[in-house]
Design a protein around this motif. Structure first.
Motif, PDB file in Angstrom:
ATOM      1  N   VAL A   1      -2.540 -10.415   5.589  1.00 38.53           N
ATOM      2  CA  VAL A   1      -3.201  -9.297   4.907  1.00 38.53           C
ATOM      3  C   VAL A   1      -4.715  -9.433   5.015  1.00 38.53           C
ATOM      4  CG1 VAL A   1      -3.621  -8.243   2.653  1.00 38.53           C
ATOM      5  CG2 VAL A   1      -1.294  -8.835   3.320  1.00 38.53           C
TER       6      VAL A   1
ATOM      7  N   ILE B   1      -7.457  -6.873   6.757  1.00 33.34           N
ATOM      8  CA  ILE B   1      -8.640  -6.334   6.072  1.00 33.34           C
ATOM      9  C   ILE B   1      -9.893  -6.576   6.894  1.00 33.34           C
ATOM     10  CG2 ILE B   1     -10.113  -6.590   4.038  1.00 33.34           C
ATOM     11  CD1 ILE B   1      -7.607  -7.215   2.412  1.00 33.34           C
TER      12      ILE B   1
ATOM     13  N   SER C   1       0.199  -4.731  -3.000  1.00 29.01           N
ATOM     14  CA  SER C   1       1.212  -5.277  -2.094  1.00 29.01           C
ATOM     15  C   SER C   1       2.067  -6.316  -2.815  1.00 29.01           C
ATOM     16  CB  SER C   1       0.546  -5.896  -0.861  1.00 29.01           C
ATOM     17  OG  SER C   1      -0.194  -4.919  -0.155  1.00 29.01           O
TER      18      SER C   1
ATOM     19  N   GLU D   1       0.843  -1.197   0.000  1.00 37.88           N
ATOM     20  CA  GLU D   1       0.000   0.000   0.000  1.00 37.88           C
ATOM     21  C   GLU D   1       0.883   1.254   0.000  1.00 37.88           C
ATOM     22  OE1 GLU D   1      -3.795  -0.254   2.273  1.00 37.88           O
ATOM     23  OE2 GLU D   1      -2.813  -1.953   3.239  1.00 37.88           O
ATOM     24  N   ASP D   2       0.810   2.045   1.092  1.00 38.37           N
ATOM     25  CA  ASP D   2       1.602   3.271   1.172  1.00 38.37           C
ATOM     26  C   ASP D   2       2.974   3.044   1.792  1.00 38.37           C
ATOM     27  OD1 ASP D   2      -0.544   4.685   0.095  1.00 38.37           O
ATOM     28  OD2 ASP D   2      -1.411   5.090   2.071  1.00 38.37           O
TER      29      ASP D   2
ATOM     30  N   ARG E   1      -9.933  -4.282   9.916  1.00 41.41           N
ATOM     31  CA  ARG E   1     -10.285  -2.908   9.569  1.00 41.41           C
ATOM     32  C   ARG E   1     -11.786  -2.774   9.325  1.00 41.41           C
ATOM     33  NH1 ARG E   1      -5.667  -1.309   5.076  1.00 41.41           N
ATOM     34  NH2 ARG E   1      -3.830  -1.585   6.429  1.00 41.41           N
TER      35      ARG E   1
ATOM     36  N   ILE F   1      -5.069  -5.849  -5.247  1.00 40.74           N
ATOM     37  CA  ILE F   1      -6.033  -4.788  -4.958  1.00 40.74           C
ATOM     38  C   ILE F   1      -5.375  -3.690  -4.135  1.00 40.74           C
ATOM     39  CG2 ILE F   1      -8.194  -4.240  -3.786  1.00 40.74           C
ATOM     40  CD1 ILE F   1      -9.151  -7.052  -4.418  1.00 40.74           C
ATOM     41  N   GLN F   2      -4.593  -4.096  -3.143  1.00 45.84           N
ATOM     42  CA  GLN F   2      -3.911  -3.142  -2.290  1.00 45.84           C
ATOM     43  C   GLN F   2      -2.535  -2.752  -2.822  1.00 45.84           C
ATOM     44  OE1 GLN F   2      -4.003  -5.265   1.503  1.00 45.84           O
ATOM     45  NE2 GLN F   2      -5.682  -3.951   2.174  1.00 45.84           N
TER      46      GLN F   2
ATOM     47  N   SER G   1      -1.211  -8.849  -2.629  1.00 49.33           N
ATOM     48  CA  SER G   1      -2.572  -8.345  -2.816  1.00 49.33           C
ATOM     49  C   SER G   1      -2.534  -7.306  -3.931  1.00 49.33           C
ATOM     50  CB  SER G   1      -3.107  -7.719  -1.522  1.00 49.33           C
ATOM     51  OG  SER G   1      -4.365  -7.106  -1.755  1.00 49.33           O
TER      52      SER G   1
END
Length: 231
Positions: A215, A219, A144, A80-81, A222, A141-142, A139
């Motif tokens: 991961v 998710i 990663s 991600e970030d 969260r 989508i993310q 991932s």
């Protein structure tokens, strides 16, 4: 000139076979020892990172083991970030461009090559540190990914004549003739890394399964936390 009797030739052949079998056994023992080493690193790494808050922090705390797992000289963790570097890798902007290329060109659970510049022309700019590449998409989508890099390994191959010279023919019958010169011809092979061993690929794949579980756990956590806050 000396004539060698059948008995001498047979004895020499026997000695050759014994030495050959001993060398084979020694290589098998070395391969087995290396496989056990990789398996141990994989087990310890998975046990360690699953105790951390998230996969990224777990990998960062055990960076040396991440490199040793597949005998790589560099690795990039892009979650991600979050972005982190282990060992020798290409510049960050080049790695980001590589990840974008990977997203459009690979659809496997794991991707590896020993000649990245042959597939991705931009990699010629940093082939000295990244001719070999092993990628784990954790991932998509993310965004990663775990990327391992191996440096270029330049080697020289000796041929009995230039292997790229085409055969020739002559006469109406098109009789094929070999190359006229069988003088030793050297070819330098570049833009390639050491090959990835099966045990290394298997260990990386097992690591991917553990990371994906972490991961997914994050998710779900969260989503659960978000639902609880809204209520």
């Amino acid at each position: 000139p000396r004539h060698l009797t059948y008995e001498i030739r047979a004895s020499c052949e026997l000695v050759g076979r014994i030495i050959s079998s001993q060398l084979y056994a020694k290589e098998k023992d070395a391969d087995h020892a290396y496989e056990m080493k990789i398996k141990t690193i994989q087990t310890q790494l998975l046990q360690s990172i699953t105790k951390e808050d998230n996969a990224f922090n777990g990998l960062m705390k055990h960076g040396q083991e991440v490199l040793e797992l597949v005998n790589a000289q560099g690795a990039v963790l892009s979650f991600e970030d979050h972005y982190a570097v282990l060992g020798n890798v290409p510049p960050k902007e080049k790695v980001k461009q590589l990840i974008v290329w990977l997203q459009g060109h690979i659809d496997e659970s794991m991707f590896h090559t020993t000649s990245l510049p042959g597939l991705y022309a931009e990699a010629e700019q940093y082939q000295d540190v990244a001719s070999g590449l092993l990628v784990l998409p954790i991932s998509k989508i993310q965004g990663s990914y775990v990327l391992w890099f191996r440096p270029e390994m330049i080697k020289t191959v000796h041929w009995g004549g230039n292997p790229h010279t085409p055969v020739t023919s002559s006469g109406q019958d098109n009789i094929l003739h070999p190359r006229k010169s069988f003088e030793r011809w050297k070819e330098t092979i570049s833009q390639t890394s050491a090959p990835w061993k099966d045990s290394e690929l298997a260990a990386a794949f097992e690591l991917r399964s553990g990371l994906m579980d972490m991961v997914l756990r994050d998710i779900i956590l969260r989503q659960t936390l978000g639902t609880w806050l809204k209520s």
